[in-house]
Design a protein around this motif. Structure first.
Motif, mmCIF file in Angstrom:
data_model
loop_
_atom_site.group_PDB
_atom_site.id
_atom_site.type_symbol
_atom_site.label_atom_id
_atom_site.label_comp_id
_atom_site.label_asym_id
_atom_site.label_seq_id
_atom_site.Cartn_x
_atom_site.Cartn_y
_atom_site.Cartn_z
ATOM 1 N N UNK A 1 0.617 -1.383 0.314
ATOM 2 C CA UNK A 1 0.018 0.423 -0.244
ATOM 3 C C UNK A 1 0.909 0.976 -0.483
ATOM 4 N N UNK A 2 0.403 1.465 -1.118
ATOM 5 C CA UNK A 2 1.556 3.143 -0.951
ATOM 6 C C UNK A 2 1.177 4.404 0.392
ATOM 7 N N UNK A 3 0.390 4.371 1.249
ATOM 8 C CA UNK A 3 0.436 5.297 2.233
ATOM 9 C C UNK A 3 0.976 4.626 3.454
ATOM 10 N N UNK A 4 2.065 5.474 4.475
ATOM 11 C CA UNK A 4 2.496 4.974 5.027
ATOM 12 C C UNK A 4 1.574 3.787 6.568
ATOM 13 N N UNK A 5 0.359 4.320 6.543
ATOM 14 C CA UNK A 5 -0.322 3.778 7.108
ATOM 15 C C UNK A 5 -1.633 3.512 7.490
ATOM 16 N N UNK A 6 -1.701 2.816 6.186
ATOM 17 C CA UNK A 6 -3.036 1.744 6.260
ATOM 18 C C UNK A 6 -4.348 1.474 6.997
ATOM 19 N N UNK A 7 -5.621 1.572 6.986
ATOM 20 C CA UNK A 7 -5.736 0.957 8.304
ATOM 21 C C UNK A 7 -5.604 -0.596 8.583
ATOM 22 N N UNK A 8 -5.300 -1.319 6.864
ATOM 23 C CA UNK A 8 -5.284 -2.466 7.425
ATOM 24 C C UNK A 8 -3.226 -2.664 8.254
ATOM 25 N N UNK A 9 -3.170 -1.908 8.870
ATOM 26 C CA UNK A 9 -1.324 -2.157 9.147
ATOM 27 C C UNK A 9 -2.312 -2.867 10.886
ATOM 28 N N UNK B 1 -27.534 2.323 18.832
ATOM 29 C CA UNK B 1 -28.707 2.792 19.719
ATOM 30 C C UNK B 1 -29.911 1.933 18.655
ATOM 31 N N UNK B 2 -30.178 2.763 17.524
ATOM 32 C CA UNK B 2 -30.606 2.066 16.493
ATOM 33 C C UNK B 2 -30.512 0.358 16.335
ATOM 34 N N UNK B 3 -32.205 -0.507 16.661
ATOM 35 C CA UNK B 3 -31.764 -1.554 16.713
ATOM 36 C C UNK B 3 -31.638 -2.146 15.909
ATOM 37 N N UNK B 4 -30.907 -3.508 15.515
ATOM 38 C CA UNK B 4 -30.387 -4.012 14.373
ATOM 39 C C UNK B 4 -29.282 -3.436 13.226
ATOM 40 N N UNK B 5 -28.299 -2.895 13.891
ATOM 41 C CA UNK B 5 -27.627 -2.267 13.246
ATOM 42 C C UNK B 5 -25.716 -2.244 13.872
ATOM 43 N N UNK B 6 -25.924 -2.500 12.220
ATOM 44 C CA UNK B 6 -24.208 -3.071 12.634
ATOM 45 C C UNK B 6 -23.068 -2.384 12.018
ATOM 46 N N UNK B 7 -22.218 -1.369 12.902
ATOM 47 C CA UNK B 7 -21.312 -0.667 12.105
ATOM 48 C C UNK B 7 -19.933 -0.859 11.874
ATOM 49 N N UNK B 8 -19.522 0.024 10.899
ATOM 50 C CA UNK B 8 -17.999 -0.650 10.260
ATOM 51 C C UNK B 8 -17.554 0.102 9.879
ATOM 52 N N UNK B 9 -16.303 1.222 10.624
ATOM 53 C CA UNK B 9 -15.764 1.647 10.484
ATOM 54 C C UNK B 9 -14.834 1.876 9.872
ATOM 55 N N UNK B 10 -14.006 2.211 8.777
ATOM 56 C CA UNK B 10 -12.485 1.921 8.607
ATOM 57 C C UNK B 10 -11.455 2.704 8.565
ATOM 58 N N UNK B 11 -11.589 4.104 9.469
ATOM 59 C CA UNK B 11 -10.389 4.255 9.992
ATOM 60 C C UNK B 11 -9.408 5.134 9.394
ATOM 61 N N UNK B 12 -10.695 5.878 8.490
ATOM 62 C CA UNK B 12 -10.225 6.728 7.606
ATOM 63 C C UNK B 12 -10.640 8.180 7.988
ATOM 64 N N UNK B 13 -9.834 8.908 7.088
ATOM 65 C CA UNK B 13 -9.913 10.996 7.850
ATOM 66 C C UNK B 13 -10.502 11.335 6.552
ATOM 67 N N UNK B 14 -12.233 11.476 7.073
ATOM 68 C CA UNK B 14 -12.954 12.197 6.646
ATOM 69 C C UNK B 14 -12.307 13.489 5.802
ATOM 70 N N UNK B 15 -13.389 12.834 4.125
ATOM 71 C CA UNK B 15 -13.141 13.903 3.623
ATOM 72 C C UNK B 15 -14.276 14.330 2.664
ATOM 73 N N UNK B 16 -14.699 15.841 2.061
ATOM 74 C CA UNK B 16 -16.006 15.182 0.711
ATOM 75 C C UNK B 16 -15.862 13.807 0.252
ATOM 76 N N UNK B 17 -17.135 13.283 -0.271
ATOM 77 C CA UNK B 17 -16.900 11.883 -1.337
ATOM 78 C C UNK B 17 -16.256 10.649 -1.162
ATOM 79 N N UNK B 18 -15.760 10.641 0.486
ATOM 80 C CA UNK B 18 -14.970 9.508 0.579
ATOM 81 C C UNK B 18 -15.711 8.901 1.425
ATOM 82 N N UNK B 19 -15.421 6.869 1.391
ATOM 83 C CA UNK B 19 -16.185 5.954 1.983
ATOM 84 C C UNK B 19 -15.942 6.063 3.664
#
Length: 361
Positions: A17-25, A304-322
């Motif tokens: 991965x070109x980035x030095x500190x990706x979430x998968x690290x 707090x919403x019943x039935x939810x499963x949250x998956x965050x990617x440890x990425x810095x926010x920016x417009x249009x980014x997942x």
């Protein structure tokens, strides 16, 4: 997510991965180098039993280099088939898979022949490196098509604009021995070219439609001697399926499988490329997936919403980014839709709720 699902199966992972500190690290060694760095590729080849990729814009030459030294799955020829939209559509044609009418569009001399095939409006796309709506312009006149050619440059494809009923996607898996499994069709909703929601199993899908999608996927996988997960985006129109494009990897529209199926697309991809038996997934009830785009919500509010499963990617926010996604599960479609509406209201900057699992024109 591939590593998270593969580690319980006893596998260890190294990431190029070109980035030095990706979430998968957090989950294995990171080789921080460009995808075409010869020293990094040699390190990967020396230390891996099998190599895979999780997006299709890795250099085909790098995949070919590695494939001469270690198994690369899906095979590099699958990259070649998906990195060029024209080659992809031509492959669909050769396999008898229906598509929107299309034509090469490289110079102004191609405009009239292209529009004769596609009609207007037409969608002008870059043949390479487009994703999430990037590199695409809808042209409603010949003048707009010419302007799109000037804007996007050479190396384009023009496709007929399809007034489809809905977009569906099939996530299929093929093992090393040729055995295949498929997940239920998902219904997808986009905004600004970015996938916002997927709902699975897609409401109202007949056994015939599901079987047709699986058969189309099988043709492609057998043609490419494919191993791993393959996703195909499809347009439903008058009971027929048109292939839009495919992705030789785990796919955003299959992220619901992490919580909505007892074997996710990520687990089955790892099973396929390592020679494990595939797990035929059981989908006990409907599920929805909502992407988190650009800004992070309050995790406690989502939880707090019943039935939810949250998956965050440890990425810095920016417009249009997942930045992550939320899966919603429940006993029936009504419960899943209600949970999705609550989650939409909690996502920063989102407009009123999109139709989850509803038929539309």
């Amino acid at each position: 997510m591939l590593a998270l699902e593969g580690m319980p199966l006893g596998h260890r992972f190294t990431f190029l991965e070109p980035a030095p500190d990706p979430p998968a690290g957090r989950l294995g060694e990171v080789i921080a180098a460009p995808y075409d760095d010869p020293v990094a590729l040699a390190r990967i080849a020396a230390g891996a039993d099998v190599v895979t990729y999780e997006f299709e814009n890795v250099p085909a030459a790098s995949a070919a280099y590695l494939a001469r030294r270690v198994p690369v799955l899906p095979p590099p020829r699958a990259l070649g088939a998906t990195q060029d939209r024209l080659a992809e559509k031509q492959m669909f044609d050769s396999l008898g898979i229906p598509t929107a009418p299309f034509h090469r569009l490289d110079t102004t001399a191609d405009l009239d022949p292209a529009l004769a095939v596609t009609g207007l409006p037409t969608v002008v796309k870059t043949r390479r490196f487009g994703y999430d709506g990037k590199g695409q312009i809808v042209a409603r006149s010949a003048g707009e098509a010419a302007a799109a050619l000037d804007t996007l440059g050479a190396g384009l494809i023009a496709e007929r604009f399809i007034h489809f009923e809905r977009e569906l996607s099939i996530v299929a898996v093929r093992g090393r021995g040729g055995h295949r499994i498929c997940y239920p069709l998902a219904e997808n909703h986009h905004r600004d070219g970015i996938l916002r929601t997927s709902h699975a199993p897609a409401p109202g899908v007949t056994t015939l439609l599901q079987g047709t999608a699986e058969e189309l996927a099988g043709r492609i996988m057998d043609q490419l001697d494919y191993v791993g997960v393959l996703a195909i985006e499809l347009f439903e129109l008058d009971g027929r399926l048109l292939a839009n494009e495919m992705a030789p990897r785990v796919h955003n529209s299959g992220h619901w499988t992490l919580d909505g199926a007892d074997a996710s697309q990520f687990e089955n991809h790892i099973r396929a490329i390592t020679g494990f038996p595939l797990a035929r997934p059981r989908v006990p009830a409907p599920a929805a997936m909502l992407n988190i785009i650009g800004a992070l919500p309050d995790p406690a509010a989502i939880a707090s919403v019943p039935g939810t499963h949250l998956h965050l990617y440890d990425k810095a926010p920016r417009p249009g980014r997942k930045l992550g996604h939320v899966n919603i599960t429940g006993p029936d479609e009504a419960a899943v839709r209600a949970g999705a509406e609550q989650v939409w209201a909690l996502l920063p900057g989102e407009p009123p709720v999109l139709p989850i699992g509803a038929r539309h024109g």
